[in-house]
Design a protein around this motif. Structure first.
Motif: not given
Lengths: 340, 164
Positions: B128-147
């Motif tokens: 919402e804050a981005c004035p340049k429409e540069a970031i969107y949360l349109d991806g998948n689930i963030v995968p798990a990792d060990y570290l």
């Protein structure tokens, strides 16, 4: 003649043993499937088509698990416990008539391992031995939870055996024999004992649930109170034996109930079909197994429907309800028998 | 006291009559209910073969967008980092060189852009804050990792791949 007899019985014993193990194996699969279906899930479906190899995978898993014997446990009894549970579970099926006599090349082959004239008493003896496996295992573990489970198992089995025995007495008054073969033969056609002893069957059914430690009477292994009950300390195949013995017990008690009350290998109109005796026998055996499978399904269905009894409720039901009811049933049967 | 909502129900505890004390009718009723469930539609989604449909406003992994000519839209203004309630975003800005005109849209760009996925709460305020429409949360689930350090996602994971 003597060797032929031994070979015949050996084949029969092996077949009965193999079949009861196979059915117990697939009961574990069926239990999970039934549980899943009653809860709108699909159940195991990854190992093989429809998950049919799941029991094998479970068995292999059990074998590969680490074997732990607690340091303070009584080592011999710790091993004897599950072995005894398994042994007594397998012994019960010896006197069950799986069908009428088969005639092959003019020789009669009985589909019953042994027809002792006190077959019913033999089953009772074996069933009451079954509690020793649980008791010894729980006691030898040297664990409070195991001991509690063992005590519960012992008291529960003792209280329900009385009601079970009393319900059987009424059945004996009707049939007049203790031999399983004769009891099965008397119910030829559709003269099943369930129509003469409905109340006796109900009592016997409830007691069978208690004797096999199935829900709603699974207090000996009550997870919410006792972790795993008598098998808390067990691991690997010894645990597998305990769990497996429960399913074999279920199979045997289903077979006993089917034989005593639901006609055994008899089915309606069996004498009017006009088939040869051997065909009738085979259909009867298949029918008996269908009855047994229905009972096993019923066991599972009840498990996933009815919650566990509280300990005092269990004792109330056993001593204050079932025993007086069973005695009333005996009196009622006696009155009806003397009037007719 | 009179209840305002009128939804209060007072349950009367009557002693059970004989039929109820038998419990058998109740058990039969309960078993009929569980038996009915045998034939109901299964709720299970066969996961690896089928995945559950996300709702249209589902917020997943972030992606840094490019414009029609494939240039990164982000101008490293830092508004997303400022708006982030979880302090998950950090960046280092840099000035665009003459020969980088085809890579970045504005004169300033993010040389380093990192989101700590362990901190992120997927609230969507950066979007919402981005004035340049540069970031969107349109991806998948963030995968798990060990570290833990593998959860700090840099530009290599966040920037949209070029169209060509």
């Amino acid at each position: 003649m003597e060797t032929a007899f031994i070979i015949e019985k050996f084949i029969l014993v092996t077949a009965v043993f193999a079949i009861s193990l196979l059915i117990a194996m697939y009961s574990t699969y069926a239990e999970r499937k039934v549980a899943a279906f009653l809860q709108d899930r699909v159940g195991p479906n990854r190992a093989g088509p429809f998950g049919l190899l799941q029991p094998l995978a479970d068995g292999a898993k059990m074998f590969f698990k680490e074997e732990i014997i607690p340091a303070q446990a009584s080592k011999i009894l710790f091993i004897v416990g599950p072995s005894l549970a398994m042994l007594t579970a397998c012994m019960g099926s010896a006197v069950i008539p799986w069908g009428q006599d088969l005639e092959i090349a003019g020789k009669k082959i009985s589909l019953q391992v042994t027809d002792i004239n006190v077959g019913l008493l033999y089953i009772f003896g074996v069933v009451s031995l079954g509690v020793f496996g649980v008791m010894i295992g729980g006691w030898a573990s040297n664990n409070k939870y195991s001991l509690m489970g063992a005590i519960r198992a012992a008291s529960q089995n003792i209280s329900y055996e009385i009601a079970m025995g009393l319900s059987i007495i009424a059945l004996l008054m009707v049939t007049g024999t203790l031999s399983m073969k004769e009891i099965a033969a008397q119910q030829s056609g559709f003269h099943w004992n369930i129509f003469y002893q409905p109340l006796g069957f109900l009592i016997f059914l409830i007691c069978a649930f208690a004797e096999t430690n199935r829900t709603p009477f699974d207090l000996p292994e009550c997870e919410t109170e006792l972790i795993g009950g008598y098998h808390t300390e067990y691991s690997s195949m010894k645990l597998g034996f305990y769990l497996f013995a429960e399913y074999i017990n279920m199979f045997v008690s289903s077979a006993v109930m089917a034989t005593l009350y639901f006609g055994g290998y008899n089915f309606p109109f069996m004498n009017d079909l006009g088939f040869s005796a051997n065909v009738i026998t085979i259909i009867g055996t298949v029918g008996l197994f269908i009855k047994i499978i229905c009972f096993i399904f019923f066991f599972m269905w009840v498990r996933w429907t009815i919650p566990r009894f509280r300990y005092d409720q269990l004792m109330n039901l056993g001593w204050k309800v079932l025993i007086p009811l069973a005695i009333a049933n005996i009196v009622l049967t006696g009155v009806v028998l003397s009037l007719t | 006291m009179e209840s305002l909502t009128n939804r209060k129900k007072v349950l009367e505890q009557k002693p059970m009559n004989f039929i109820e004390r038998l419990y058998l009718p109740a058990i039969v009723k309960g078993m009929a209910i569980t038996f009915k469930h045998m034939f109901k539609k299964k709720e299970t989604i066969h996961y690896p073969e089928k995945t559950r449909e996300f709702s249209i406003n589902y917020r997943g992994m972030h992606s840094l967008k490019r414009d029609e000519q494939g240039r990164e839209r982000c101008t490293a203004c830092g508004l997303c980092a400022l708006s982030c309630p979880a302090e998950a975003i950090s960046m280092i800005a840099a000035e665009r060189k003459e020969d980088e005109m085809h890579l970045y849209r504005e004169e300033k760009y993010a040389a380093v852009y990192e989101i700590n996925m362990l901190r992120c709460i997927f609230c969507g305020l950066c979007e919402e804050a981005c004035p340049k429409e540069a970031i969107y949360l349109d991806g998948n689930i963030v995968p798990a990792d060990y570290l833990r350090r593998n959860f700090i996602y840099g530009k290599d994971k966040l920037v949209e791949p070029t169209l060509t």
